[in-house]
Design a protein around this motif. Structure first.
Motif, PDB file in Angstrom:
ATOM      1  N   PRO A  19       0.806  -1.231   0.000  1.00 46.25           N
ATOM      2  CA  PRO A  19       0.000   0.000   0.000  1.00 46.25           C
ATOM      3  C   PRO A  19       0.836   1.277   0.000  1.00 46.25           C
ATOM      4  O   PRO A  19       0.384   2.319  -0.491  1.00 46.25           O
ATOM      5  CB  PRO A  19      -0.802  -0.111   1.304  1.00 46.25           C
ATOM      6  CG  PRO A  19      -0.837  -1.566   1.617  1.00 46.25           C
ATOM      7  CD  PRO A  19       0.478  -2.105   1.142  1.00 46.25           C
ATOM      8  N   GLU A  20       2.051   1.195   0.533  1.00 44.98           N
ATOM      9  CA  GLU A  20       2.901   2.381   0.584  1.00 44.98           C
ATOM     10  C   GLU A  20       3.475   2.754  -0.785  1.00 44.98           C
ATOM     11  O   GLU A  20       4.004   3.854  -0.966  1.00 44.98           O
ATOM     12  CB  GLU A  20       4.041   2.172   1.585  1.00 44.98           C
ATOM     13  CG  GLU A  20       5.109   1.171   1.170  1.00 44.98           C
ATOM     14  CD  GLU A  20       4.684  -0.284   1.317  1.00 44.98           C
ATOM     15  OE1 GLU A  20       5.498  -1.170   0.960  1.00 44.98           O
ATOM     16  OE2 GLU A  20       3.560  -0.551   1.795  1.00 44.98           O
ATOM     17  N   ARG A  21       3.354   1.857  -1.752  1.00 47.16           N
ATOM     18  CA  ARG A  21       3.859   2.121  -3.107  1.00 47.16           C
ATOM     19  C   ARG A  21       2.695   2.336  -4.075  1.00 47.16           C
ATOM     20  O   ARG A  21       2.656   1.798  -5.163  1.00 47.16           O
ATOM     21  CB  ARG A  21       4.740   0.961  -3.569  1.00 47.16           C
ATOM     22  CG  ARG A  21       6.036   0.811  -2.792  1.00 47.16           C
ATOM     23  CD  ARG A  21       6.741  -0.486  -3.132  1.00 47.16           C
ATOM     24  NE  ARG A  21       6.910  -0.670  -4.585  1.00 47.16           N
ATOM     25  CZ  ARG A  21       7.254  -1.835  -5.145  1.00 47.16           C
ATOM     26  NH1 ARG A  21       7.468  -2.904  -4.389  1.00 47.16           N
ATOM     27  NH2 ARG A  21       7.392  -1.912  -6.464  1.00 47.16           N
ATOM     28  N   THR A  22       1.762   3.135  -3.668  1.00 40.79           N
ATOM     29  CA  THR A  22       0.576   3.399  -4.479  1.00 40.79           C
ATOM     30  C   THR A  22       0.432   4.895  -4.721  1.00 40.79           C
ATOM     31  O   THR A  22       1.160   5.712  -4.147  1.00 40.79           O
ATOM     32  CB  THR A  22      -0.702   2.890  -3.793  1.00 40.79           C
ATOM     33  OG1 THR A  22      -0.857   3.543  -2.532  1.00 40.79           O
ATOM     34  CG2 THR A  22      -0.655   1.384  -3.591  1.00 40.79           C
ATOM     35  N   LYS A  23      -0.529   5.234  -5.557  1.00 40.58           N
ATOM     36  CA  LYS A  23      -0.932   6.626  -5.722  1.00 40.58           C
ATOM     37  C   LYS A  23      -2.453   6.680  -5.724  1.00 40.58           C
ATOM     38  O   LYS A  23      -3.135   5.684  -6.028  1.00 40.58           O
ATOM     39  CB  LYS A  23      -0.371   7.222  -7.010  1.00 40.58           C
ATOM     40  CG  LYS A  23      -1.015   6.707  -8.288  1.00 40.58           C
ATOM     41  CD  LYS A  23      -0.508   7.472  -9.502  1.00 40.58           C
ATOM     42  CE  LYS A  23      -1.241   7.083 -10.774  1.00 40.58           C
ATOM     43  NZ  LYS A  23      -0.756   7.838 -11.951  1.00 40.58           N
ATOM     44  N   VAL A  24      -2.976   7.832  -5.369  1.00 41.44           N
ATOM     45  CA  VAL A  24      -4.427   8.002  -5.304  1.00 41.44           C
ATOM     46  C   VAL A  24      -4.984   8.164  -6.714  1.00 41.44           C
ATOM     47  O   VAL A  24      -4.558   9.030  -7.468  1.00 41.44           O
ATOM     48  CB  VAL A  24      -4.793   9.221  -4.447  1.00 41.44           C
ATOM     49  CG1 VAL A  24      -6.298   9.444  -4.452  1.00 41.44           C
ATOM     50  CG2 VAL A  24      -4.281   9.039  -3.024  1.00 41.44           C
ATOM     51  N   ALA A  25      -5.921   7.292  -7.049  1.00 38.81           N
ATOM     52  CA  ALA A  25      -6.601   7.412  -8.342  1.00 38.81           C
ATOM     53  C   ALA A  25      -7.884   8.216  -8.219  1.00 38.81           C
ATOM     54  O   ALA A  25      -8.226   8.996  -9.115  1.00 38.81           O
ATOM     55  CB  ALA A  25      -6.915   6.018  -8.900  1.00 38.81           C
ATOM     56  N   HIS A  26      -8.596   8.044  -7.088  1.00 41.46           N
ATOM     57  CA  HIS A  26      -9.881   8.735  -6.935  1.00 41.46           C
ATOM     58  C   HIS A  26     -10.275   8.739  -5.458  1.00 41.46           C
ATOM     59  O   HIS A  26      -9.983   7.784  -4.727  1.00 41.46           O
ATOM     60  CB  HIS A  26     -10.971   8.037  -7.757  1.00 41.46           C
ATOM     61  CG  HIS A  26     -12.250   8.799  -7.834  1.00 41.46           C
ATOM     62  ND1 HIS A  26     -12.355   9.999  -8.501  1.00 41.46           N
ATOM     63  CD2 HIS A  26     -13.484   8.544  -7.317  1.00 41.46           C
ATOM     64  CE1 HIS A  26     -13.605  10.451  -8.413  1.00 41.46           C
ATOM     65  NE2 HIS A  26     -14.298   9.574  -7.695  1.00 41.46           N
TER      66      HIS A  26
ATOM     67  N   LYS B 143      -1.482  -2.595 -14.370  1.00 44.47           N
ATOM     68  CA  LYS B 143      -0.234  -2.657 -13.630  1.00 44.47           C
ATOM     69  C   LYS B 143      -0.541  -3.123 -12.217  1.00 44.47           C
ATOM     70  O   LYS B 143      -1.232  -2.431 -11.454  1.00 44.47           O
ATOM     71  CB  LYS B 143       0.463  -1.288 -13.602  1.00 44.47           C
ATOM     72  CG  LYS B 143       1.879  -1.359 -13.055  1.00 44.47           C
ATOM     73  CD  LYS B 143       2.641  -0.082 -13.328  1.00 44.47           C
ATOM     74  CE  LYS B 143       4.099  -0.219 -12.888  1.00 44.47           C
ATOM     75  NZ  LYS B 143       4.819  -1.301 -13.619  1.00 44.47           N
ATOM     76  N   LEU B 144      -0.052  -4.292 -11.847  1.00 39.28           N
ATOM     77  CA  LEU B 144      -0.361  -4.860 -10.544  1.00 39.28           C
ATOM     78  C   LEU B 144       0.434  -4.165  -9.440  1.00 39.28           C
ATOM     79  O   LEU B 144       1.467  -3.539  -9.688  1.00 39.28           O
ATOM     80  CB  LEU B 144      -0.068  -6.359 -10.541  1.00 39.28           C
ATOM     81  CG  LEU B 144      -0.839  -7.195 -11.567  1.00 39.28           C
ATOM     82  CD1 LEU B 144      -0.537  -8.684 -11.374  1.00 39.28           C
ATOM     83  CD2 LEU B 144      -2.346  -6.937 -11.486  1.00 39.28           C
ATOM     84  N   LEU B 145      -0.065  -4.307  -8.222  1.00 39.03           N
ATOM     85  CA  LEU B 145       0.542  -3.636  -7.072  1.00 39.03           C
ATOM     86  C   LEU B 145       1.880  -4.269  -6.697  1.00 39.03           C
ATOM     87  O   LEU B 145       2.090  -5.476  -6.868  1.00 39.03           O
ATOM     88  CB  LEU B 145      -0.402  -3.705  -5.883  1.00 39.03           C
ATOM     89  CG  LEU B 145      -1.746  -2.981  -6.043  1.00 39.03           C
ATOM     90  CD1 LEU B 145      -2.646  -3.287  -4.861  1.00 39.03           C
ATOM     91  CD2 LEU B 145      -1.552  -1.479  -6.194  1.00 39.03           C
TER      92      LEU B 145
ATOM     93  N   LEU C 280      -6.759   3.354  -4.781  1.00 40.65           N
ATOM     94  CA  LEU C 280      -5.336   3.518  -5.048  1.00 40.65           C
ATOM     95  C   LEU C 280      -4.847   2.470  -6.025  1.00 40.65           C
ATOM     96  O   LEU C 280      -5.302   1.316  -5.992  1.00 40.65           O
ATOM     97  CB  LEU C 280      -4.529   3.423  -3.741  1.00 40.65           C
ATOM     98  CG  LEU C 280      -4.913   4.450  -2.677  1.00 40.65           C
ATOM     99  CD1 LEU C 280      -5.662   3.741  -1.552  1.00 40.65           C
ATOM    100  CD2 LEU C 280      -3.691   5.155  -2.120  1.00 40.65           C
ATOM    101  N   VAL C 281      -3.909   2.858  -6.861  1.00 36.43           N
ATOM    102  CA  VAL C 281      -3.299   1.960  -7.842  1.00 36.43           C
ATOM    103  C   VAL C 281      -1.779   2.035  -7.679  1.00 36.43           C
ATOM    104  O   VAL C 281      -1.265   2.837  -6.894  1.00 36.43           O
ATOM    105  CB  VAL C 281      -3.709   2.340  -9.279  1.00 36.43           C
ATOM    106  CG1 VAL C 281      -5.206   2.149  -9.478  1.00 36.43           C
ATOM    107  CG2 VAL C 281      -3.299   3.780  -9.593  1.00 36.43           C
ATOM    108  N   HIS C 282      -1.060   1.206  -8.410  1.00 31.79           N
ATOM    109  CA  HIS C 282       0.405   1.226  -8.362  1.00 31.79           C
ATOM    110  C   HIS C 282       0.913   2.647  -8.619  1.00 31.79           C
ATOM    111  O   HIS C 282       0.374   3.375  -9.450  1.00 31.79           O
ATOM    112  CB  HIS C 282       0.971   0.267  -9.411  1.00 31.79           C
ATOM    113  CG  HIS C 282       2.436   0.017  -9.268  1.00 31.79           C
ATOM    114  ND1 HIS C 282       3.394   0.926  -9.650  1.00 31.79           N
ATOM    115  CD2 HIS C 282       3.115  -1.063  -8.784  1.00 31.79           C
ATOM    116  CE1 HIS C 282       4.601   0.448  -9.415  1.00 31.79           C
ATOM    117  NE2 HIS C 282       4.463  -0.771  -8.881  1.00 31.79           N
ATOM    118  N   GLU C 283       1.965   3.021  -7.918  1.00 30.47           N
ATOM    119  CA  GLU C 283       2.469   4.389  -8.019  1.00 30.47           C
ATOM    120  C   GLU C 283       2.908   4.776  -9.433  1.00 30.47           C
ATOM    121  O   GLU C 283       2.940   5.966  -9.772  1.00 30.47           O
ATOM    122  CB  GLU C 283       3.642   4.574  -7.053  1.00 30.47           C
ATOM    123  CG  GLU C 283       4.811   3.649  -7.298  1.00 30.47           C
ATOM    124  CD  GLU C 283       5.852   3.695  -6.191  1.00 30.47           C
ATOM    125  OE1 GLU C 283       5.757   4.594  -5.320  1.00 30.47           O
ATOM    126  OE2 GLU C 283       6.766   2.836  -6.192  1.00 30.47           O
TER     127      GLU C 283
END
Length: 429
Positions: free
Chosen positions: A186-193, A293-295, A343-346
């Motif tokens: 989860p720490e390597r994600t970015k907010v999508a919405h 793109k997987l997490l 959240l999705v992959h960063e």
């Protein structure tokens, strides 16, 4: 603490004897008595006894990625700021200037180089230290007037805060859920919405609605296109199809050393990996991936969903391709804010790896349906005809939740010695 000397009308008063009687009369395995859900006085009690004395989910670290990024969070009348400090650490402070108490950050989210009080322009560093207090006399001790800190814990990229002086121990939760969540990074994600929905229902009804899928077949067609409604791998109500699906997916996950059996969270939390329907790998209308793109370092899209819940305000789904965090905060006895973050992959690229509509459509529909159900539930509970009703076997998580809640109130009574005194709770708004 609950004020004992607030001005209030007679119907806004609760005394400890009455509260203890309600707790004593409570039947385990039944819904709560009417006042717990609808009485404005109990909203104040919940803020003091539950939300001010417990770890609350605030956000994912991806929401405050750079130094100076912040978000605000309202716990009753208390506002806090959660932010990334200059050294990269996650900090939290009471959103209250040390001069005369003005709120400092008025926006729900933003970015600053310094925290500047809009009233008299006292300036604070990102670590809460007071840098400048104009017109204060010579010899004024700035070090004594830094922002009041709030307890913070970061667990697999998830930020939890507690405004109590002495927070409860969160070690068991951290140790138990990390093996399930860590592979999804989860720490390597970015907010999508992000969406916030105001539900016209008491926060406990919102939680209870989430804790059971007894209602799903009649209300959530989009969700059940992919989600299997059974909550336990050995659910006695599970069909032969589900048992076969569970057995095959368990072997699949075991081969990848992925933890999946239920964690022992007692009444405090729940964590388990469960499969989607055959042929589905994500919360999308057709079950296809929501993000290509997987997490983290995952390579297999068919990992089901890690379902994690922790009292009193957060539930989550961790998939191979995206993460969904749900956070609730009570606004009043009959209004609750639900904040949902996808959240999705960063490194995922919108329009290439994912699109917002496909990523969010299932849970946006489900949240709207749940909001209507919870609001209708609240209206029914408000009727003088309401009496607590029995939980179905599939609603075992409601039993866990109401037992936990009753325990929090009982502990609060004992801790504050209110069992020997009458106290008054003020209804806001």
């Amino acid at each position: 603490m609950v004020s004992l000397n607030r001005s209030t009308t007679e119907n806004e008063m609760v005394d400890a004897v009455q509260l203890q009687a309600l707790l004593d009369e409570r039947r385990e395995g039944f819904s709560l008595a009417r006042p717990f859900y609808i009485d404005p006085a109990f909203h104040d009690l919940d803020i003091d006894a539950v939300f001010s004395n417990e770890w609350l989910y605030a956000c994912n670290v991806a929401e405050i990625r750079a130094p100076g990024d912040y978000l605000t969070m309202e716990i009753g009348e208390t506002s806090i700021v959660v932010m990334r400090a200059q050294d990269g650490e996650v900090k939290a402070f009471f959103n209250t200037c040390r001069h005369r108490g003005s709120r400092i950050c008025s926006e729900s989210q933003g970015h600053v180089h310094r925290l500047v009080c809009p009233y008299h322009q006292w300036v604070y560093d990102l670590d809460g230290a007071l840098l400048h207090a104009r017109q204060m006399p010579a010899g004024f001790d700035r070090e004594a007037y830094g922002l009041a800190p709030v307890n913070v814990e970061v667990i697999c990229g998830m930020v939890y805060v507690c405004i109590a002086d002495t927070p409860p121990d969160i070690t068991r939760f951290r140790r138990s859920v990390a093996p399930y969540i860590a592979p999804h990074a989860p720490e390597r994600t970015k907010v999508a919405h992000v969406e916030t929905l105001i539900e016209d229902a008491n926060w406990k009804l919102v939680i209870e609605n989430n804790r059971e899928c007894y209602h799903c077949s009649g209300n959530h067609p989009e969700l059940l296109a992919t989600l299997v409604e059974f909550a336990l791998p050995d659910d006695p109500a599970g069909s032969a199809y589900f048992r076969g699906l569970m057995e095959s997916q368990a072997r699949h996950w075991d081969a990848q050393d992925l933890v999946h059996l239920p964690a022992d969270g007692g009444n405090e939390f729940r964590c388990i990996r469960l499969p989607f329907h055959r042929g589905a790998v994500s919360f999308t209308p057709d079950g296809s991936p929501a993000c290509l793109k997987l997490l983290g370092n995952l390579t297999d899209p068919d990992l089901g969903s890690v379902r994690m819940f922790r009292v009193p305000n957060n539930w989550n789904h961790f998939l191979a391709d995206h993460i969904i965090h749900f956070r609730i905060l009570p606004l009043s006895a009959n209004r609750t804010a639900l904040r949902t973050t996808w959240l999705v992959h960063e490194d995922a690229v919108e329009g290439v790896d994912y699109n917002i509509e496909k990523l969010t459509s299932v849970w946006r529909a489900t949240n709207a349906q749940d909001a209507r159900l919870a609001a209708n539930n609240h209206l029914g509970v408000a009727s003088k005809a309401y009496v607590p009703g029995p939980y179905a076997p599939s609603e075992f998580m409601l039993r866990n939740f109401t037992n936990w809640y009753a325990g929090k109130l009982a502990a609060y009574l004992e801790k504050t010695e209110l069992g020997r005194r009458t106290f008054t709770l003020h209804a806001h708004g």
